[in-house]
Design a protein around this motif. Structure first.
Motif, PDB file in Angstrom:
ATOM      1  N   GLN A 161       0.837  -1.202   0.000  1.00 22.32           N
ATOM      2  CA  GLN A 161       0.000   0.000   0.000  1.00 22.32           C
ATOM      3  C   GLN A 161       0.872   1.253   0.000  1.00 22.32           C
ATOM      4  OE1 GLN A 161      -2.778   0.182   3.280  1.00 22.32           O
ATOM      5  NE2 GLN A 161      -2.961   2.379   3.120  1.00 22.32           N
ATOM      6  N   ILE A 162       1.917   1.249   0.797  1.00 17.54           N
ATOM      7  CA  ILE A 162       2.803   2.403   0.874  1.00 17.54           C
ATOM      8  C   ILE A 162       3.545   2.588  -0.450  1.00 17.54           C
ATOM      9  CG2 ILE A 162       4.883   3.281   2.023  1.00 17.54           C
ATOM     10  CD1 ILE A 162       3.679   1.871   4.577  1.00 17.54           C
ATOM     11  N   LEU A 163       3.983   1.499  -1.055  1.00 19.83           N
ATOM     12  CA  LEU A 163       4.637   1.587  -2.355  1.00 19.83           C
ATOM     13  C   LEU A 163       3.663   2.154  -3.391  1.00 19.83           C
ATOM     14  CD1 LEU A 163       7.336   1.020  -3.781  1.00 19.83           C
ATOM     15  CD2 LEU A 163       6.413  -1.211  -4.407  1.00 19.83           C
ATOM     16  N   GLY A 164       2.414   1.768  -3.298  1.00 23.26           N
ATOM     17  CA  GLY A 164       1.393   2.300  -4.196  1.00 23.26           C
ATOM     18  C   GLY A 164       1.186   3.793  -4.009  1.00 23.26           C
ATOM     19  N   ARG A 165       1.210   4.243  -2.761  1.00 21.69           N
ATOM     20  CA  ARG A 165       1.084   5.682  -2.495  1.00 21.69           C
ATOM     21  C   ARG A 165       2.267   6.436  -3.082  1.00 21.69           C
ATOM     22  NH1 ARG A 165      -0.024   6.848   3.661  1.00 21.69           N
ATOM     23  NH2 ARG A 165       0.154   8.968   2.862  1.00 21.69           N
ATOM     24  N   LEU A 166       3.471   5.877  -2.910  1.00 18.01           N
ATOM     25  CA  LEU A 166       4.662   6.504  -3.469  1.00 18.01           C
ATOM     26  C   LEU A 166       4.563   6.564  -4.989  1.00 18.01           C
ATOM     27  CD1 LEU A 166       7.529   7.667  -3.051  1.00 18.01           C
ATOM     28  CD2 LEU A 166       8.370   5.309  -3.166  1.00 18.01           C
ATOM     29  N   MET A 175      13.404   8.777  -3.091  1.00 15.18           N
ATOM     30  CA  MET A 175      12.273   7.844  -3.064  1.00 15.18           C
ATOM     31  C   MET A 175      12.285   7.015  -1.783  1.00 15.18           C
ATOM     32  SD  MET A 175      12.168   6.582  -7.067  1.00 15.18           S
ATOM     33  CE  MET A 175      11.095   5.195  -6.742  1.00 15.18           C
ATOM     34  N   ARG A 176      13.460   6.549  -1.369  1.00 17.54           N
ATOM     35  CA  ARG A 176      13.557   5.778  -0.119  1.00 17.54           C
ATOM     36  C   ARG A 176      13.148   6.622   1.080  1.00 17.54           C
ATOM     37  NH1 ARG A 176      17.817   3.395  -2.742  1.00 17.54           N
ATOM     38  NH2 ARG A 176      19.318   4.945  -2.018  1.00 17.54           N
ATOM     39  N   SER A 177      13.581   7.872   1.096  1.00 14.36           N
ATOM     40  CA  SER A 177      13.209   8.777   2.191  1.00 14.36           C
ATOM     41  C   SER A 177      11.700   8.977   2.249  1.00 14.36           C
ATOM     42  CB  SER A 177      13.895  10.135   2.031  1.00 14.36           C
ATOM     43  OG  SER A 177      15.261  10.037   2.252  1.00 14.36           O
ATOM     44  N   GLU A 188       8.962   7.977   5.114  1.00 17.70           N
ATOM     45  CA  GLU A 188       7.994   8.937   5.657  1.00 17.70           C
ATOM     46  C   GLU A 188       6.577   8.380   5.589  1.00 17.70           C
ATOM     47  OE1 GLU A 188       8.330  12.595   3.499  1.00 17.70           O
ATOM     48  OE2 GLU A 188      10.395  12.929   4.144  1.00 17.70           O
ATOM     49  N   LEU A 189       6.231   7.814   4.450  1.00  9.81           N
ATOM     50  CA  LEU A 189       4.890   7.242   4.286  1.00  9.81           C
ATOM     51  C   LEU A 189       4.671   6.071   5.240  1.00  9.81           C
ATOM     52  CD1 LEU A 189       4.635   7.355   0.384  1.00  9.81           C
ATOM     53  CD2 LEU A 189       3.364   8.779   2.020  1.00  9.81           C
ATOM     54  N   LEU A 190       5.702   5.254   5.433  1.00 11.71           N
ATOM     55  CA  LEU A 190       5.604   4.137   6.371  1.00 11.71           C
ATOM     56  C   LEU A 190       5.369   4.646   7.783  1.00 11.71           C
ATOM     57  CD1 LEU A 190       5.804   1.123   7.064  1.00 11.71           C
ATOM     58  CD2 LEU A 190       8.292   1.429   7.215  1.00 11.71           C
ATOM     59  N   ARG A 191       6.153   5.631   8.200  1.00  9.32           N
ATOM     60  CA  ARG A 191       5.987   6.197   9.547  1.00  9.32           C
ATOM     61  C   ARG A 191       4.584   6.794   9.709  1.00  9.32           C
ATOM     62  NH1 ARG A 191      10.058   6.306  12.694  1.00  9.32           N
ATOM     63  NH2 ARG A 191       9.263   7.975  13.997  1.00  9.32           N
ATOM     64  N   GLU A 192       4.116   7.472   8.681  1.00  7.46           N
ATOM     65  CA  GLU A 192       2.790   8.082   8.715  1.00  7.46           C
ATOM     66  C   GLU A 192       1.713   7.010   8.897  1.00  7.46           C
ATOM     67  OE1 GLU A 192       0.222   9.974   5.200  1.00  7.46           O
ATOM     68  OE2 GLU A 192       2.046  11.124   5.663  1.00  7.46           O
ATOM     69  N   GLU A 193       1.828   5.946   8.138  1.00  5.09           N
ATOM     70  CA  GLU A 193       0.832   4.863   8.202  1.00  5.09           C
ATOM     71  C   GLU A 193       0.887   4.153   9.555  1.00  5.09           C
ATOM     72  OE1 GLU A 193      -2.391   3.215   6.548  1.00  5.09           O
ATOM     73  OE2 GLU A 193      -1.159   4.658   5.477  1.00  5.09           O
TER      74      GLU A 193
END
Length: 98
Positions: A8-13, A63-65, A69-74
């Protein structure tokens, strides 16, 4: 759950990068984010993208950063406080043996 969350996070990115006109960049560099670049190198990717190897490495780093960030947010939405985010991320990756 863990794998679905990471997908899901990869999809958001992916959506973010596509919305900013970087669809090809995401496609070429995502393997360096998820650890599945199948033997390709930054030099090869850079050539396909028409950029320098240093620029490709920098783009992957950004992109990794953003992925982190998205992972921490989720994860922050699943724990009771911000102090628990790092522990939850460690637990997540421990379960995945990453």
């Amino acid at each position: 759950w863990a794998i679905a969350l990471l997908e899901q996070i990869l999809g958001r990115l992916q959506t973010e990068l596509e919305d900013s006109g970087k669809r090809e960049q995401f496609s070429e560099l995502k393997g360096f984010i998820v650890g599945d670049h199948r033997g390709t190198t930054y030099a090869r990717v850079a050539e396909r993208l028409g950029m320098s190897e240093a620029a490709a490495k920098k783009a992957a780093s950004r992109m990794r950063s953003r992925y982190r960030e998205l992972l921490r947010e989720e994860i922050s939405q699943t724990v009771s406080g911000p102090d628990e985010v790092d522990d939850e991320i460690r637990n997540l990756f421990a379960k995945l043996d990453l």
